[in-house]
Design a protein around this motif. Sequence first.
Motif, PDB file in Angstrom:
ATOM      1  N   VAL A 211       0.781  -0.895  -0.006  1.00  0.00           N
ATOM      2  CA  VAL A 211       0.095  -0.042  -0.118  1.00  0.00           C
ATOM      3  C   VAL A 211       0.881   1.107  -0.098  1.00  0.00           C
ATOM      4  CG1 VAL A 211      -1.576   1.208   1.207  1.00  0.00           C
ATOM      5  CG2 VAL A 211      -1.612  -1.277   1.394  1.00  0.00           C
ATOM      6  N   ASN A 212       1.102   1.952  -1.090  1.00  0.00           N
ATOM      7  CA  ASN A 212       2.101   2.861  -1.506  1.00  0.00           C
ATOM      8  C   ASN A 212       1.875   4.130  -0.840  1.00  0.00           C
ATOM      9  OD1 ASN A 212       4.868   3.286  -1.920  1.00  0.00           O
ATOM     10  ND2 ASN A 212       4.720   2.989  -4.000  1.00  0.00           N
ATOM     11  N   ARG A 213       1.167   4.345   0.301  1.00  0.00           N
ATOM     12  CA  ARG A 213       1.088   5.378   0.942  1.00  0.00           C
ATOM     13  C   ARG A 213       1.918   5.384   2.518  1.00  0.00           C
ATOM     14  NH1 ARG A 213      -4.568   4.079   0.370  1.00  0.00           N
ATOM     15  NH2 ARG A 213      -5.041   4.184   2.541  1.00  0.00           N
ATOM     16  N   PRO A 214       2.264   6.533   2.822  1.00  0.00           N
ATOM     17  CA  PRO A 214       3.092   6.550   4.228  1.00  0.00           C
ATOM     18  C   PRO A 214       1.959   6.418   5.289  1.00  0.00           C
ATOM     19  CG  PRO A 214       2.819   8.835   3.271  1.00  0.00           C
ATOM     20  CD  PRO A 214       2.295   7.929   2.149  1.00  0.00           C
ATOM     21  N   LEU A 215       1.922   5.226   5.925  1.00  0.00           N
ATOM     22  CA  LEU A 215       0.988   4.828   6.916  1.00  0.00           C
ATOM     23  C   LEU A 215       1.586   4.571   8.023  1.00  0.00           C
ATOM     24  CD1 LEU A 215      -1.775   3.001   4.647  1.00  0.00           C
ATOM     25  CD2 LEU A 215      -1.752   5.374   5.692  1.00  0.00           C
ATOM     26  N   VAL A 216       3.165   4.632   8.233  1.00  0.00           N
ATOM     27  CA  VAL A 216       3.803   4.212   9.425  1.00  0.00           C
ATOM     28  C   VAL A 216       4.862   5.358   9.422  1.00  0.00           C
ATOM     29  CG1 VAL A 216       5.527   2.835  10.513  1.00  0.00           C
ATOM     30  CG2 VAL A 216       3.725   1.803   9.198  1.00  0.00           C
ATOM     31  N   ARG A 217       4.854   5.819  11.111  1.00  0.00           N
ATOM     32  CA  ARG A 217       5.971   6.960  11.357  1.00  0.00           C
ATOM     33  C   ARG A 217       6.964   6.013  11.846  1.00  0.00           C
ATOM     34  NH1 ARG A 217       2.817  10.343  13.213  1.00  0.00           N
ATOM     35  NH2 ARG A 217       3.027  11.741  11.660  1.00  0.00           N
ATOM     36  N   VAL A 218       8.171   6.337  11.366  1.00  0.00           N
ATOM     37  CA  VAL A 218       9.220   5.599  11.858  1.00  0.00           C
ATOM     38  C   VAL A 218      10.048   6.700  12.530  1.00  0.00           C
ATOM     39  CG1 VAL A 218      11.433   4.373  11.451  1.00  0.00           C
ATOM     40  CG2 VAL A 218       9.350   3.722  10.331  1.00  0.00           C
ATOM     41  N   LEU A 219      10.320   6.575  14.007  1.00  0.00           N
ATOM     42  CA  LEU A 219      11.277   7.392  14.652  1.00  0.00           C
ATOM     43  C   LEU A 219      12.944   7.214  14.249  1.00  0.00           C
ATOM     44  CD1 LEU A 219      11.298   9.850  16.607  1.00  0.00           C
ATOM     45  CD2 LEU A 219      11.434   8.256  18.467  1.00  0.00           C
ATOM     46  N   TRP A 220      13.664   8.039  13.936  1.00  0.00           N
ATOM     47  CA  TRP A 220      14.884   7.648  13.429  1.00  0.00           C
ATOM     48  C   TRP A 220      15.757   8.727  13.801  1.00  0.00           C
ATOM     49  CZ3 TRP A 220      15.227   5.410   7.732  1.00  0.00           C
ATOM     50  CH2 TRP A 220      16.487   4.868   7.590  1.00  0.00           C
ATOM     51  N   ASN A 221      16.034   8.990  14.936  1.00  0.00           N
ATOM     52  CA  ASN A 221      16.885   9.882  15.468  1.00  0.00           C
ATOM     53  C   ASN A 221      18.109   9.499  16.312  1.00  0.00           C
ATOM     54  OD1 ASN A 221      15.491   9.372  17.845  1.00  0.00           O
ATOM     55  ND2 ASN A 221      14.481  11.198  18.136  1.00  0.00           N
ATOM     56  N   GLY A 222      18.370   8.160  16.389  1.00  0.00           N
ATOM     57  CA  GLY A 222      19.401   7.785  17.131  1.00  0.00           C
ATOM     58  C   GLY A 222      18.974   6.784  18.322  1.00  0.00           C
ATOM     59  N   GLN A 223      17.791   6.672  18.474  1.00  0.00           N
ATOM     60  CA  GLN A 223      17.078   5.995  19.503  1.00  0.00           C
ATOM     61  C   GLN A 223      17.217   4.507  19.431  1.00  0.00           C
ATOM     62  OE1 GLN A 223      15.359   6.929  17.270  1.00  0.00           O
ATOM     63  NE2 GLN A 223      14.087   4.952  17.068  1.00  0.00           N
ATOM     64  N   SER A 224      17.482   3.878  18.311  1.00  0.00           N
ATOM     65  CA  SER A 224      17.752   2.550  17.843  1.00  0.00           C
ATOM     66  C   SER A 224      18.560   1.828  18.636  1.00  0.00           C
ATOM     67  CB  SER A 224      17.724   2.213  16.483  1.00  0.00           C
ATOM     68  OG  SER A 224      17.786   0.989  16.022  1.00  0.00           O
ATOM     69  N   TYR A 225      18.113   0.699  19.072  1.00  0.00           N
ATOM     70  CA  TYR A 225      19.270  -0.216  19.870  1.00  0.00           C
ATOM     71  C   TYR A 225      20.320  -0.806  18.983  1.00  0.00           C
ATOM     72  CZ  TYR A 225      16.071  -0.183  23.778  1.00  0.00           C
ATOM     73  OH  TYR A 225      15.318  -0.023  24.766  1.00  0.00           O
TER      74      TYR A 225
END
Length: 318
Positions: A211-225
């Motif tokens: 489903v080529n619509r942005p339907l998930v917000r991914v936090l990408w600011n260095g918090q990933s383990y």
Amino acid sequence: MTADAPDHPADPRAGDPPGVSVVIPTHNRPELMRLAVESVLSQEAAVTGEVIIVFDACAVEIPEVSLPEGWSLRGLANSRTRGLAGARNSGISDARGEYVAFLDDDDTWLPGKLAAQMDRFAESPQAVAVGTAMVVDNGVEEIVRLAPGETLTHEDFLRNRNPGVHSSSLVFRRSDLLGGLGLIDEELPRSYGEDYDILLRASALGTVAIVNRPLVRVLWNGQSYYFGQWASYAEALQYLLRKHPDFATSPRALGRIEAQVSFALASSGQGRDARAWAWRAIGHDPRQVKAYLATAISLRLLTPNAVTRIVRRVGRGI
């Protein structure tokens, strides 16, 4: 061990099975996890389901949230290998829904996401998985990342990870995860690349519908383990190369993974090995920019942090 949400029926497993089981692995991030759970429960669509929070190496503590009609919430401890892969599998094994959806504890769904994917499954019965596009939140701005098409094949995933299709967007049939597709690979070092691995396996069995619509917000600011775990990146990528020999059928695909290995090795201080992998990557595909960056890092002309800061600002990853 299972804990119930406030005002939740005593036995959330009783009654008719839910349509979708949403598995949310978590580790000591209660506030982010609560936002993830709330984003599922606010989908406002005629889809019934259950949210299963899998607590990995931390106490089982269910957030206080309002449950819409047709939804349940429960928590359990990861009973398998410690880490993301084992936690996902604990949730899958305990799920009751016909479909299983993944959501990381630091990401959120946007309204309509689940309904759109259920519609896509109905339209595309040959699809082994259905994903969506995403919005990357890098802490400064939000950047939309789309997939290259609405149907992705095995060849597409060999040539490109297609990072617009994030693990937090994926939905599978539970019967496939417990059958021919299989569970998440718990042998992957630190579970790195577990989402790519299952997309490679899924696309080898059928197609991955988008489903080529942005339907998930991914936090990408260095918090990933995973952030900065370069040696583990290199080890996991080499594992994927061994596991998926199909990479060798395409010089471009092979060069891409080799360049990523090179970059990870260089960033972990293994300069000589990094340069060897870089030359291998360039030999298969001279366009692999990461191989040249890896060589520069190995010679201390660049730092990995400088490169990753730049790519994160445009919503991309190494």
